[in-house]
Each structure stands twice: as structure tokens, then as C-alpha cells.
Design an enzyme around this catalytic site. Structure first.
Site, PDB file in Angstrom:
ATOM      1  CG  HIS A  59      37.995  41.797  46.789  1.00  0.00           C
ATOM      2  ND1 HIS A  59      37.992  40.441  46.969  1.00  0.00           N
ATOM      3  CD2 HIS A  59      39.067  42.262  47.493  1.00  0.00           C
ATOM      4  CE1 HIS A  59      38.998  40.085  47.750  1.00  0.00           C
ATOM      5  NE2 HIS A  59      39.663  41.175  48.077  1.00  0.00           N
ATOM      6  CD  GLU A 107      38.626  35.293  47.453  1.00  0.00           C
ATOM      7  OE1 GLU A 107      38.097  36.410  47.445  1.00  0.00           O
ATOM      8  OE2 GLU A 107      38.976  34.689  46.427  1.00  0.00           O
TER       9      GLU A 107
END
Length: 691
Positions: free
Chosen positions: A210, A347
Site C-alpha cells: 500500500h 477499493e
């Protein structure tokens, strides 16, 4: 000069003027850079700590930009990228760091921010900026386990660690042992797979991915080639691996949390200390239900109805093969780009075609679970481990939630036309034999065991004497092994093929034979590489440490002083940075069972002319490419991620044997677990060549 940035990660709660690192390097900051409470005694502070430093780094004074937005996140507030206010603040700070004209200016701004900004947000934003600036991207960002070890290790050890630091001289401190079952008893069936969920390397992988692929921030940090598809595939592979571990341990595969109104039967008690506030991470008791979230202090207000509406709108887009854009038009979800668009919708990255309409299913689902214990902030509790991508994979419910997310993606992928035999075949290529070779073991056997590894806590223990302070963790590991593939090329010319290697369980937790459709969802990608195939028979060998899925063991458990590359070797610097993104090598092989767990080894040789991407040859490190791509380049495989298992099989295929074409081969292997603790030999960081 740029390496001095890394000292700002050291002991994040100690003020910037306190000497950093084992060599006691001091930052000579202007007096105006000190926090307001230190201003009246600025000269005394700077003189005192300046005298303690062995060497000093002068910090240039610059005009400080407006920090109102990042300062809106409290200095001692728990930080989460799933909270929109925090996400916005982190993106703003990242943009400021990226916008600094020179590294000298960046260091100056970072030094000013360090004692004012939330330490976790500061670490995140500076890490993302370093990764994406052309003048700093070679720097070796420290792992979060070194900066904030309390996110990964039993909170009970830190008082013992501080005692050792203050009492025992350097060189005499014994490692603090952390038992394997420190978060739950063996009477809880879910504890059988805690070694996977709580593995430090797996959780670091999730954090680092991430960093490389943030969901929000300046466009240059987010808008990467096929990032939405990578979001799908990285998490899909994590689910395949976790479900395989469950089967190895006699547990059923994860049931997706598709019904947002159902009771969540399993709880989780993390036994971690929240890094910044110093409070214990909240637990998630068993038998709780999701409820509406209304927390004004976090600027979060949404309902379970919202989650259901966003889910249904995404399903509508999948059925229609088109998503609504924010401008009112339609964006086709086609075979080539549909999964990438869908990944950004689910997402809820800034690349979502219409975030107002499709909402934030994935992120808000994390929030809904993370605040399940205090949805209205009545008890002034912060979020649980599901509220941070540094800790979320520890909780069993993470896998139920991501089984739902994976289900969403496969509603789309399974609607695509199956690959035909012609699309799967590679004319003239026949795979004659495949096998696994493990030292001191029968052929086609993988061997797993426990290992113990030391983690140095000293960089994350604020206000304690210097010197190594070790925590010793027990984790799953495996023997190194190699593949041997015999491939015949009956074409009249040499050709190039892409070797795709997967393994999957043969049976479920009850010993029932899995169908091809079930087995493909459990296919674990082990490696992918290209090779030249001359006319006639070719024998290809490949070591497990060369996997294009993993990063080296030394990149997960490393000491930045003793195991760092030389300054002149920028390729090796690179391997500690972008290529710190990847699955941990020690978790490449599933646990298996003591009696031997049957799996299928699958090999496919696809036509590289159909796979290749026309672009510059990558330089530097290329570890972990299957899950993390290549820096500044396109993803180096034209096929859908997970090919050939990303779609349902053609008509008439019921078993994996039915699926095979001549350029494929299936071999049963055994994964044998030795319930013993063995030492491992560290190797050198290596390169993977992706043609």
C-alpha cells in the site's frame, strides 16, 4: 545528503534535536523549528543535545507551507488510511514532500514536521514521497516493524525490553522470546492459522504494497499501470494462500461476508499496544454485528444501508459491463481493462470512475468492522486492527471481508468468455516432465518447519539507551528447493516461452476431491519467468529463491546497519526499497501436514510473443514483480493476472486434468511439515531476470 532522510524515521517519538541512530547523528535545526513549548528554552536544548551528538547535520531554514490540513490529525491520535479525513491529510502531506525542489529542502520540511505531525502519518507520507521522488527512490525505507515494533509484537515484551536496555550492557542483552500462541489458546480452532495471520513478513508485505500503490495522493503516486487489477490479484493470492493453510489445518475455507447483517461469530483480541497513543488496541468480541457508523470526531458517518447500496451498484455495473462515470457517461468494463477499472471502484481509490455513486465498499467495510465495538464513539475508543493496513491481516474477519471482495471481482471475471484451447495452447511446445527437487528428500516433496528469527526493537524504543534489543519470534519456514522442467520444442526455430508455476490443494478439509473450478480459486502462484527454448528437448532448472513472487528473507528480516548494500551499489539500494514489496520468501510454501499434504504442481508454458509488453528493459531489482509490478514501467505480462486461472474453464472441463493442453503439465507433490524448530542459513539478496 539524501541518506540523512532515513534518520528521521529513527525513534519517531523522540524530538528531532535528539541525536539519531547508533552513531548519534544530530540535526542542527533552527531554533524556530522547535515546537512552541520548547521555544523559551530553545538555546539550552540545542546546546545540550548538540554536545551529545558525534556528528551533526545542518538543516537549512525554509519557508514552511501551510500545514493546517495535516495538523488536523492529532499528534497522539491513532492514524488510519481508511478514515477519509486521515487519508486526505496524508495525501496533502505527501504532496508537500513531493513538491520540495531539492532533497535539502525536503529534509528541512521533514525536520520541521516531524515533531508536530502525527508520527504514523509522518512516516507514511515521507515513505511514499521517498518511493516516488526521482532523487530519493533508491533509498532503503526502514520496515514499519523497525519503526513501530508494537504494531507487530506482543505488548507485554516492551517493558522487559526497556528494562534490558537500561540495565544490561550492549552485547549482554538476551533476546526476548515471544511464544507462537501469544494471542489465543489452542482450544480456539482459528488459532491453528494464527501463525499465518500474525506473521510479521506477511503483514509487512501488506503495508509495503500500500506504500507502492496508495489509494489516494498526488496522481504520480496513484495512477500506475494496472493498479486496480493488482489490488484484486494481490489480495486474491493472499486468500488462496490462507485458504490452503486452513485446509492443511483441517479448517473449512473462508465464508465470504456477503450478508452485512449477519452475526460475526469469531472474535479477535490482538494484544498489541497502539503505537502513538500508548493505549491497547481495542478487541473485537465474538458474536457482534455490523452497525451504522456515526463518529463526528473522525468525520465518519455512513450506514450499513450505504454498504449494501454501493455493493449493489457495483454488481449492476458488472451485469451491464459498464460503469457510470462522474460526468454522466458510461465506461465499458471490457475483457482487457474491466478488472482494472473495477479494482479502483471497489477499493475506492482516486481513480474510481465515480466515487460519489459507487462509494467506498472496501474501505468503509474495513471501518465498519474496525469500529464494531464503539460505532458511535460513546466510549471514546479508537478503531481495531481492521482499521489499519499495517495490522488488518491479523484478524480472522479480514479474510471473510476479502473473500467477499474477491467474490465481487469474480462476478466479473467469471462472466468473461472462457479461454479457448487455441488461446491456451503454444503450438509445438510439449511439457514432458515437471518435478521438484529438495535436498535430502524424495522427489516432488516440499518440506516445511518452524524457524526462529530475531527482530531488533531498538529503533522503535523511544527514550531508551542505544544498542540492539532483540525479540525472538517463531515463524513458518521451508527448505530451499528447485524445479526441473523438461520441455520439448518441435518448432523449426528457437522460441521464447513464459513459464507459469502454480500449486493448489487436491482435496478440501474433508478429503473430498476438488473440482477444477474450486481448485483454480486456490491456485497459488509460485513463480513466473521467461526462457528461451531451443529446438528439441530443453531441461529448465529454477531455484525457489528466484521466485518472481517473493522478496528475499533478508529483505524482510534485515538490519539496516549490518545488512545494507554499499552506497555505490544503487541496484542493491533499490532492492531494499521498491522491491521490499513482495511476498515473504519464508512463507512461499504452505505448512502442509506431518503425514504429508497432497497438492498439484501445475506448469504452463505460454507464448512470450503473446505475453510481452513492448517497453524498456527493467534495471535494478525485480523481486516480487508478480504482486508489485516494475518501478516506472508497465506490468510485464499482457495476460490477465492469474492467467490461465482468472476465468472459468471452457465447456466439458470438470477436473484439472481435463483442463490441460500439451503445453501444460500436472504433477502431484507432497508438502510435509516437521513440527520442529530449525535454524536457517541466510543467503545474499539476488536478482530475478524478467525478459
Amino acid at each position: 545528503m539524501e541518506k540523512n532522510l532515513l534518520l528521521l524515521f529513527d525513534r519517531p517519538s523522540e524530538p528531532v534535536f535528539v541525536p539519531k541512530g547508533e552513531n548519534k547523528v544530530g540535526f542542527e535545526v533552527p531554533a524556530s523549528y522547535l515546537k512552541e513549548e520548547y521555544q523559551p528554552i530553545a538555546q539550552r536544548i540545542l546546546t545540550r543535545f548538540g554536545e551529545e551528538a558525534n556528528t551533526t547535520i545542518p538543516i537549512k531554514q525554509i519557508a514552511i507551507p501551510d500545514l493546517k490540513i495535516p495538523l488536523s490529525v492529532g499528534r497522539y491520535e491513532a492514524f488510519s488510511l481508511f478514515i477519509p479525513r486521515h487519508q486526505k491529510s496524508a495525501a496533502y502531506l505527501t504532496e508537500l514532500f513531493l513538491g520540495m525542489r531539492t532533497v535539502e529542502d525536503l529534509i528541512s520540511l521533514a525536520a520541521y514536521c516531524r515533531d508536530r505531525i502525527n508520527p504514523e502519518m509522518f512516516t507514511y507520507s515521507l515513505s511514499v514521497a521517498i518511493l516516488h521522488r526521482s532523487d530519493t527512490k533508491h533509498l532503503p525505507i526502514p520496515h514499519l516493524s523497525e519503526i513501530f515494533p508494537s504494531k507487530y509484537l506482543d505488548s507485554g515484551i516492551f517493558n522487559r525490553a526497556k528494562e534490558a536496555a537500561n540495565v544490561a550492557p550492549v552485547g549482554t542483552r538476551l533476546p526476548i522470546e515471544i511464544p507462537l500462541t501469544w494471542t489465543g489458546s489452542n482450544s480456539n480452532p482459528e488459532q491453528r492459522v494464527a501463525y499465518f495471520r500474525e506473521d510479521v513478513g506477511i503483514n509487512l508485505h501488506h503495508w509495503h504494497w500500500h506504500l507502492v500503490y496508495p489509494a489516494s495522493g498526488p496522481p504520480e503516486t496513484v495512477a500506475k499501470n494496472r493498479r486496480g487489477e493488482l489490488f484484486y490479484y494481490m489480495h486474491h493470492q493472499a486468500m488462496a494462500r490462507y485458504n490452503t493453510e486452513r485446509i492443511c489445518n483441517g479448517l473449512a475455507r473462508v465464508q465470504p461476508l456477503t450478508n452485512f447483517r449477519e452475526t460475526i461469530s469469531d472474535g479477535y483480541f490482538p494484544k498489541l499496544e497502539e503505537t502513538v497513543s500508548g493505549r491497547a488496541w481495542p478487541s473485537r468480541p465474538a458474536n457482534m454485528n455490523l452497525s451504522d457508523i456515526n463518529r463526528p470526531s473522525d468525520d465518519i458517518n455512513f450506514t450499513v444501508d450505504h454498504l449494501e447500496t454501493w455493493r449493489d451498484r457495483i454488481l449492476e455495473a458488472i451485469r451491464n459491463r459498464a460503469a457510470q462515470s462522474s460526468s454522466g457517461g458510461l465506461i465499458a468494463l471490457d475483457e482487457e481493462t474491466g478488472i482494472d477499472i473495477l479494482g479502483n471502484m471497489v477499493e475506492a481509490s482516486i481513480l474510481s470512475p465515480n466515487s460519489d455513486y459507487y462509494g467506498s465498499v472496501h474501505n468503509s467495510g474495513h471501518d465498519c468492522i474496525a469500529f464494531i465495538h464503539d460505532p458511535n464513539h460513546y466510549y471514546l475508543e479508537t478503531f481495531g486492527v481492521m482499521g489499519s493496513n499495517t495490522t488488518a491481516m491479523r484478524d480472522p474477519v479480514f479474510y471473510r471481508w476479502h473473500a467477499f471482495v474477491d467474490w465481487l471481482f469474480h462476478q466479473f471475471l467469471d462472466s468473461l468468455p472462457p479461454y479457448t484451447e487455441q488461446q491456451l495452447n503454444f503450438p509445438g511446445i510439449i511439457v514432458q516432465d515437471i518435478r521438484i527437487n529438495s535436498p535430502n528428500s524424495n522427489p516432488n516433496t516440499l518440506n516445511s518447519h518452524w524457524s526462529k528469527t530475531d527482530i531488533d526493537l531498538s529503533r522503535g524504543l523511544d527514550f531508551t539507551p542505544r544498542g540492539a534489543i532483540l525479540a525472538r519470534i517463531q515463524h513458518l519456514d521451508h527448505d530451499a528447493f528447485s524445479y526441473s522442467f523438461t520441455i520439448n520444442n518441435s518448432n523449426n526455430v528457437e522460441v521464447t516461452g513464459t513459464i507459469r508455476v502454480f500449486i493448489a490443494p487436491k482435496t478440501d478439509e474433508n478429503g473430498r476431491q476438488l473440482s477444477q473450478d474450486e481448485q483454480r480459486m486456490l491456485m497459488i502462484e509460485m513463480d513466473k519467468f521467461t526462457t528461451r527454448l531451443r529446438r528439441g528437448q530443453n531441461i529448465i532448472t529454477r531455484n525457489s529463491t528466484e521466485s518472481a513472487v517473493t522478496i528475499p528473507f533478508e529483505a524482510t528480516f534485515r538490519d539496516l546497519n549490518n545488512n545494507r548494500p554499499q552506497d555505490s551499489d544503487l541496484q542493491n539500494f533499490d532492492s531494499f526499497n521498491f522491491c521490499g514489496c513482495g511476498w515473504p520468501q519464508h512463507m512461499l510454501v504452505p505448512k502442509g501436514t506431518e503425514n504429508g499434504f497432497a497438492m498439484d504442481l501445475f506448469l504452463m508454458v505460454s507464448d512470450y510473443q503473446q505475453d510481452k509488453i513492448d517497453q524498456a528493459e527493467p534495471t535494478g531489482c525485480r523481486d516480487g514483480v508478480s504482486f508489485c509490478g516494475l518501478r516506472d514501467l508497465k506490468y510485464p505480462d499482457r495476460r490477465g493476472m492469474g492467467f490461465p486461472f482468472d476465468r472459468k474453464a471452457r465447456a466439458g472441463v470438470s477436473s484439472m486434468t481435463d483442463f490441460l493442453t500439451s503445453n501444460m503439465k500436472l504433477q502431484q507433490i507432497t508438502v510435509r511439515f516437521s513440527n520442529q524448530i530449525r535454524s536457517r542459513q541466510s543467503g545474499n539478496i539476488r536478482r530475478v531476470n524478467w525478459q
